[in-house]
Enzyme design. Structure first.
Site, mmCIF file in Angstrom:
data_model
loop_
_atom_site.group_PDB
_atom_site.id
_atom_site.type_symbol
_atom_site.label_atom_id
_atom_site.label_comp_id
_atom_site.label_asym_id
_atom_site.label_seq_id
_atom_site.Cartn_x
_atom_site.Cartn_y
_atom_site.Cartn_z
ATOM 1 N NE ARG A 239 31.908 37.388 37.586
ATOM 2 C CZ ARG A 239 32.776 38.215 37.036
ATOM 3 N NH1 ARG A 239 33.951 37.749 36.627
ATOM 4 N NH2 ARG A 239 32.507 39.501 36.901
ATOM 5 C CD GLU A 268 36.200 34.720 42.740
ATOM 6 O OE1 GLU A 268 36.323 35.912 42.410
ATOM 7 O OE2 GLU A 268 36.569 33.759 42.026
ATOM 8 C CG HIS A 286 38.343 37.230 39.940
ATOM 9 N ND1 HIS A 286 37.065 36.989 40.379
ATOM 10 C CD2 HIS A 286 38.203 37.777 38.704
ATOM 11 C CE1 HIS A 286 36.185 37.380 39.468
ATOM 12 N NE2 HIS A 286 36.858 37.857 38.440
#
Length: 327
Positions: A239, A268, A286
């Site tokens: 993360r 993000e 991601h």
């Protein structure tokens, strides 16, 4: 009358069709990104939310929507949900573990190897028309086979990554909140439990696979990066926020570690644009779980959780069992 639910992001049509068999479904197939205030409004008169990590599910949302019974998050991570507030409001919160372990581990290896062997850097150079001759030192990287792999966060995905290292004849060290049982260590390529400091000092390749929380915020900062070897690489598939991105940029720019591979970022998708000026970093948006079978399995898992919760049953992946009683 069917219970009303809100699906907060675009999802597979077959999953929407499945949910529509039992619920009055309002969905966001245009895939807008909702603010906390907008999501609070969309939740009005809904008994369940089907969410992703991009939706902030807050105490204010629960206070404004006392009819809400479940939040089903289509992800392993759930730091977008205020679980304590959900529990206080009697709302069940769920996630989708396990179904993405192997795919995410595959991607972790792809990103680690692309980083170690300078794959994207060399491809960009080739595409720009610079390849005119062979040189002995063109894009020389760091070996993966026979190297020491350091895994921070040795849950199911971390263990899956360790198992893959057997084929590369690697030595595995790991750091975790708690040590694994001996049989799990043996199955994970005889992984050795060490301190975080020892791992950073000795690993040739460090990969991060730990959940994000206040306790893990900036697990890797300037002082931790300073412990790593100059030839070492850092890969983050966990993360954003686990790494201090500003400190990492400064470390990469100074050449104090060889390279980094990043699938996640602080803030993000509005990540630090200074990464784009660096050649020794591999950047992906991601996508560690992004195979079609796995994303479909995640969506169906979230649907399973939601259906079970609204049927009065304990959801398979319940995060806060103290929030309810079950048939």
């Amino acid at each position: 009358m069917k219970p009303k639910i809100f699906v907060a992001r675009a999802v597979f049509p077959e999953v929407l069709a499945r949910l529509s068999e039992q619920f009055d479904v309002e969905s966001n197939q245009e895939d807008r990104i909702f603010s906390a205030e907008e999501l609070k409004e969309m939740a009005r008169d809904k008994v369940a939310l089907f969410t992703t990590p991009s939706e902030p599910v807050t105490a204010e949302l629960f206070a404004a929507n006392p009819q809400l019974k479940v939040v089903s998050n289509m992800a392993v991570g759930y730091n977008n949900i205020d679980v304590a507030a959900a529990t206080a409001a009697g709302v069940l919160a769920t996630n989708t573990p396990d179904v993405l372990n192997e795919t995410t581990a595959d991607f972790g290896w792809a990103l680690l190897m692309a980083t170690a062997r300078r794959i994207t850097e060399s491809e960009h150079w080739l595409r720009a028309g610079h390849w005119k001759k062979w040189r002995y030192d063109s894009f020389t990287g760091t070996d993966v086979h026979g190297a020491t792999l350091g895994i921070i966060g040795m849950g199911r995905i971390g263990q899956a990554i360790a198992r893959r290292s057997i084929g590369f004849d690697m030595h595995v060290v790991y750091y975790n909140r708690t040590r694994l049982a001996p049989e799990l260590e043996a199955h994970a390529n005889n992984a050795n439990y060490v301190s975080k400091e020892e791992l950073l000092k000795t690993a040739d390749h460090v990969i991060l696979v730990l959940p994000y929380s206040k306790a893990t915020h900036h697990t890797i900062g300037a002082s931790e990066l300073a412990l790593m070897q100059p030839h070492a690489t850092l890969t983050n598939i966990a993360r954003g926020g686990i790494v201090d991105d500003k400190a990492l940029i400064e470390t990469l720019r100074a050449g104090k570690i060889a390279a980094a591979g990043l699938d996640v970022f602080e803030n993000e998708p509005a990540f630090n644009a200074d990464f784009l000026s660096l050649s020794n970093v591999v950047l992906t948006p991601h996508i560690a779980s992004a195979s079609t079978p796995t994303r479909l399995a995640m969506a169906n898992c979230a649907a399973d959780n939601l259906i079970a919760a609204l049927s009065g049953k304990r959801p398979p992946n319940l995060l806060n069992p103290e929030a309810g009683t079950f048939a």
